[in-house]
Scaffold this motif. Structure first.
Motif, mmCIF file in Angstrom:
data_model
loop_
_atom_site.group_PDB
_atom_site.id
_atom_site.type_symbol
_atom_site.label_atom_id
_atom_site.label_comp_id
_atom_site.label_asym_id
_atom_site.label_seq_id
_atom_site.Cartn_x
_atom_site.Cartn_y
_atom_site.Cartn_z
ATOM 1 N N ARG A 76 0.849 -1.187 0.000
ATOM 2 C CA ARG A 76 0.000 0.000 0.000
ATOM 3 C C ARG A 76 0.889 1.243 0.000
ATOM 4 N N PRO A 77 0.484 2.310 -0.661
ATOM 5 C CA PRO A 77 1.227 3.567 -0.544
ATOM 6 C C PRO A 77 1.006 4.184 0.831
ATOM 7 N N ALA A 78 2.059 4.763 1.375
ATOM 8 C CA ALA A 78 1.999 5.393 2.691
ATOM 9 C C ALA A 78 2.701 6.744 2.610
ATOM 10 N N GLU A 79 1.963 7.806 2.860
ATOM 11 C CA GLU A 79 2.499 9.166 2.756
ATOM 12 C C GLU A 79 3.013 9.641 4.106
ATOM 13 N N LEU A 80 4.233 10.169 4.133
ATOM 14 C CA LEU A 80 4.779 10.726 5.358
ATOM 15 C C LEU A 80 4.131 12.085 5.610
ATOM 16 N N VAL A 81 3.382 12.194 6.720
ATOM 17 C CA VAL A 81 2.668 13.441 7.014
ATOM 18 C C VAL A 81 3.293 14.222 8.167
ATOM 19 N N ALA A 82 4.106 13.554 8.986
ATOM 20 C CA ALA A 82 4.762 14.244 10.098
ATOM 21 C C ALA A 82 5.930 13.389 10.577
ATOM 22 N N ASP A 83 6.874 14.035 11.242
ATOM 23 C CA ASP A 83 8.022 13.305 11.762
ATOM 24 C C ASP A 83 8.576 14.001 12.986
ATOM 25 N N ARG A 84 9.394 13.290 13.717
ATOM 26 C CA ARG A 84 10.128 13.884 14.830
ATOM 27 C C ARG A 84 11.329 12.983 15.113
ATOM 28 N N PHE A 85 12.407 13.592 15.574
ATOM 29 C CA PHE A 85 13.582 12.823 15.952
ATOM 30 C C PHE A 85 13.500 12.485 17.435
ATOM 31 N N GLU A 86 13.672 11.200 17.744
ATOM 32 C CA GLU A 86 13.687 10.745 19.131
ATOM 33 C C GLU A 86 15.092 10.873 19.713
ATOM 34 N N SER B 143 6.070 9.492 -0.408
ATOM 35 C CA SER B 143 5.407 8.226 -0.128
ATOM 36 C C SER B 143 6.388 7.062 -0.235
ATOM 37 N N ILE B 144 6.137 6.050 0.555
ATOM 38 C CA ILE B 144 6.823 4.774 0.471
ATOM 39 C C ILE B 144 5.744 3.702 0.357
ATOM 40 N N GLU B 145 6.151 2.451 0.291
ATOM 41 C CA GLU B 145 5.190 1.353 0.266
ATOM 42 C C GLU B 145 5.314 0.550 1.552
ATOM 43 N N ILE B 146 4.168 0.152 2.095
ATOM 44 C CA ILE B 146 4.186 -0.694 3.281
ATOM 45 C C ILE B 146 3.240 -1.876 3.079
ATOM 46 N N ARG B 147 3.475 -2.916 3.851
ATOM 47 C CA ARG B 147 2.620 -4.109 3.831
ATOM 48 C C ARG B 147 2.418 -4.562 5.271
#
Length: 234
Positions: A8-18, A93-97
């Motif tokens: 499935r396509p997966a769009e990166l909508v937010a991020d943060r560095f831990e 976007s990346i792909e995930i399963r």
């Protein structure tokens, strides 16, 4: 939850560095079937020449509609982790399963007491269980042990400060920590976890050697082997 049904396509909508080398990615996935805390997904990157690279990552948060989260630790020479930590821009976007896995899960619909032991980035699925318990307002007892190298490798710093967690630093401890750096001991595991019982399940996640040693210690403390569930990497 539903079994995987392809990429499935997966769009990166937010991020943060831990940490300096670990990044949490919040992805939007249309028609996501849902998941349980402890499950993981497969991630696939495709180069312009058609070359594919795939890796598996634990889900870091409970089911939240069309959103999923993973936290990725950069691995030396890691072709997937390096791009996910340093190269993937918000909006791409990346792909995930997935979701994948049905053994290493804690079900908030049937909350039960749990011992959660994480080594390094093995805290990711453990954090998903903690978040799911909080979201469900479950009162089942949890005991959490988090073993990590030093303060700079601590994931989810602000959030975990509100949890009752035993932190065991192996190489360097923060100023004022009463515990000297070193490996987790059997007595510490006994002191900071729940005693064995028919309703208690133990979850251990981390590097292979850590997981095997910790699982053996939990069994030696009286937990049934079938009550010790493990997830390992490396």
């Amino acid at each position: 939850m539903s079994a995987p049904r392809g990429w499935r396509p997966a769009e990166l909508v937010a991020d943060r560095f831990e940490t300096a080398s670990a990044r949490t990615l919040r992805l939007r996935v249309a028609d996501w079937p849902g998941h349980l805390p402890g499950q993981h997904i497969d991630v696939r990157l495709t180069a312009p020449d058609g070359y594919h690279a795939e890796r598996s990552y634990s889900l870091a948060a409970p089911f939240d509609g069309e959103f999923v989260e993973i936290t990725v630790q950069r691995v030396t020479d890691g072709e997937v982790s390096g791009y996910l930590v340093d190269g993937l821009p918000v909006g791409a976007s990346i792909e995930i399963r997935g979701p994948v896995g049905g053994w290493f899960v804690w079900d908030p619909a049937r909350p039960a007491p749990a011992v959660l032991v994480a080594g390094g980035s093995g805290i990711v699925p453990i954090a998903a269980m903690l978040r799911a318990r909080r979201k469900a307002m479950a009162d089942s007892p949890f005991r959490v042990v988090y073993v990590l190298r030093d303060p700079g490798s601590l994931f989810y710093r602000d959030e975990l400060a509100d949890e009752e967690i035993f932190l065991a630093y192996t190489r360097a401890a923060p100023p004022g920590d009463p515990r000297l750096p070193g490996r987790l001991t059997l007595e510490e595991l006994r002191e900071h976890t729940l005693p064995p019982g028919p309703e208690v399940t133990c979850y251990v996640c981390g590097p292979t050697g850590f997981v095997e040693a910790t699982a053996a210690q939990l069994v030696s403390l009286g937990h049934a082997p079938g009550a010790v569930r493990t997830e390992r990497f490396g």
